[in-house]
Design a protein around this motif. Structure first.
Motif, PDB file in Angstrom:
ATOM      1  N   VAL A 236       0.838  -1.202   0.000  1.00 16.98           N
ATOM      2  CA  VAL A 236       0.000   0.000   0.000  1.00 16.98           C
ATOM      3  C   VAL A 236       0.871   1.250   0.000  1.00 16.98           C
ATOM      4  O   VAL A 236       0.592   2.222  -0.712  1.00 16.98           O
ATOM      5  CB  VAL A 236      -0.960  -0.003   1.203  1.00 16.98           C
ATOM      6  N   PHE A 237       1.937   1.249   0.788  1.00 21.29           N
ATOM      7  CA  PHE A 237       2.859   2.394   0.798  1.00 21.29           C
ATOM      8  C   PHE A 237       3.396   2.671  -0.604  1.00 21.29           C
ATOM      9  O   PHE A 237       3.345   3.807  -1.092  1.00 21.29           O
ATOM     10  CB  PHE A 237       4.011   2.127   1.760  1.00 21.29           C
ATOM     11  N   LEU A 238       3.901   1.645  -1.276  1.00 20.04           N
ATOM     12  CA  LEU A 238       4.471   1.835  -2.611  1.00 20.04           C
ATOM     13  C   LEU A 238       3.413   2.231  -3.631  1.00 20.04           C
ATOM     14  O   LEU A 238       3.717   2.914  -4.613  1.00 20.04           O
ATOM     15  CB  LEU A 238       5.195   0.569  -3.055  1.00 20.04           C
ATOM     16  N   ALA A 239       2.179   1.824  -3.406  1.00 24.94           N
ATOM     17  CA  ALA A 239       1.096   2.178  -4.315  1.00 24.94           C
ATOM     18  C   ALA A 239       0.645   3.617  -4.124  1.00 24.94           C
ATOM     19  O   ALA A 239       0.080   4.221  -5.038  1.00 24.94           O
ATOM     20  CB  ALA A 239      -0.091   1.237  -4.095  1.00 24.94           C
ATOM     21  N   SER A 240       0.888   4.177  -2.948  1.00 26.28           N
ATOM     22  CA  SER A 240       0.322   5.474  -2.584  1.00 26.28           C
ATOM     23  C   SER A 240       1.245   6.632  -2.953  1.00 26.28           C
ATOM     24  O   SER A 240       2.408   6.447  -3.308  1.00 26.28           O
ATOM     25  CB  SER A 240       0.071   5.511  -1.074  1.00 26.28           C
ATOM     26  N   ASP A 241       0.717   7.833  -2.793  1.00 31.52           N
ATOM     27  CA  ASP A 241       1.506   9.031  -3.065  1.00 31.52           C
ATOM     28  C   ASP A 241       2.555   9.293  -1.997  1.00 31.52           C
ATOM     29  O   ASP A 241       3.404  10.174  -2.178  1.00 31.52           O
ATOM     30  CB  ASP A 241       0.583  10.245  -3.201  1.00 31.52           C
ATOM     31  N   LEU A 242       2.520   8.567  -0.888  1.00 34.38           N
ATOM     32  CA  LEU A 242       3.626   8.657   0.065  1.00 34.38           C
ATOM     33  C   LEU A 242       4.934   8.231  -0.597  1.00 34.38           C
ATOM     34  O   LEU A 242       6.012   8.673  -0.182  1.00 34.38           O
ATOM     35  CB  LEU A 242       3.354   7.774   1.288  1.00 34.38           C
ATOM     36  N   ALA A 243       4.824   7.384  -1.624  1.00 34.87           N
ATOM     37  CA  ALA A 243       6.001   6.878  -2.335  1.00 34.87           C
ATOM     38  C   ALA A 243       6.126   7.505  -3.720  1.00 34.87           C
ATOM     39  O   ALA A 243       6.685   6.904  -4.629  1.00 34.87           O
ATOM     40  CB  ALA A 243       5.915   5.357  -2.451  1.00 34.87           C
ATOM     41  N   LYS A 244       5.632   8.732  -3.880  1.00 41.73           N
ATOM     42  CA  LYS A 244       5.560   9.343  -5.205  1.00 41.73           C
ATOM     43  C   LYS A 244       6.918   9.589  -5.852  1.00 41.73           C
ATOM     44  O   LYS A 244       6.996   9.799  -7.060  1.00 41.73           O
ATOM     45  CB  LYS A 244       4.767  10.648  -5.137  1.00 41.73           C
TER      46      LYS A 244
END
Length: 262
Positions: A236-244
């Motif tokens: 989920v982290f890598l999918a999200s904008d947190l990992a942009k």
């Protein structure tokens, strides 16, 4: 409910059980409104997918599920996944390429068919679905997306009964690295997650040996084997904008198994 994946359409291969299932539930928990879930399509995985779909849509009323059966080793399955996803949700924002097999086998006597089938499912299947979804991500407006390849700690280390499996996982890691280079211009990120020993159906028989299981637990820094939702959070982290600004990366999720030399 978290909004990390709010209004995102998330596609997951091998979603009926294990890591794929956990990723589907976690994506819905974090706000994904569309889930495109692939499964093999035999009796067992069909029942699992029907149950998962009902669970997701009842627990997370904003989430809708479209599911696609098929052999991931067949490129037609990848095309069908995109077709169904776009028909249902008009776009695909995230791909979790997770489907895989590991029929443990001794190297010197391994039938070539075991090698071929493992490569076809794990590596060829990943290539086909990543290519198909990346083309959709390039074509859609706004352009872009996040691709996550589920590799393995086995991409980095060897295993006596995994001589056919470890090269496929190393290949997925390399695939994500090269896709990061090839797809960055289209605002598509590509990263790999490398699970350690996660208790799933893929290693159920192997971990049935109590001594081996205890040895694997002892090797981890955290003193336990992983469970599927231990992987779902990093996905989920890598999918999200947190990992942009994260692309071409590999995230080892192994409870400290790799670093625990002594």
């Amino acid at each position: 409910m978290s909004s990390l994946l709010l209004n995102k359409v998330v596609c997951i291969t091998g979603a009926s059980r294990g890591i794929g299932r956990a990723c589907a539930v976690e994506a819905a928990r974090h706000g994904a409104t569309g889930l495109v879930l692939h499964y093999l399509g035999d009796d067992a995985t069909t029942k699992e997918m029907v149950a998962l779909s009902a669970e997701v849509e009842s627990t997370f009323p904003g989430a809708k599920v479209a599911f696609v059966p098929g052999d991931i080793a067949d490129p037609a399955t990848a095309a069908k996944i995109v077709e169904v996803g776009v028909a249902a949700f008009q776009r695909i924002d995230v791909l979790v390429s997770n489907a895989g097999i590991c029929p443990f086998a001794e190297f010197l006597t391994m039938p070539h068919a075991t090698w071929e089938r493992t490569r076809q499912v794990n590596l060829d299947g990943s290539f086909y679905v990543v290519q198909a979804v990346a083309n959709q991500m390039k074509a859609q407006t706004p352009q872009g997306g996040s691709i996550i390849g589920v590799a393995s700690i086995s991409a980095l280390v060897g295993g006596e009964f995994q001589v056919h499996y470890t090269p496929t996982k190393a290949g997925i890691l390399s695939l994500m690295q090269s896709c990061a280079v090839a797809l960055g211009k289209y605002n598509i990120r590509a990263n790999a997650v490398l699970p350690g020993t996660i208790a799933t159906d893929i290693n159920k028989e192997d971990l049935a040996d109590d001594d081996k299981r205890a040895g694997m637990v002892k090797r981890t820094c955290l003193g336990r084997l992983g469970v599927p939702d231990d992987i779902a959070g990093p996905v989920v982290f890598l999918a999200s904008d947190l990992a942009k600004y994260v692309t071409g990366a590999s995230l080892l999720v192994d409870g400290g198994l790799f670093v625990n030399l002594q």
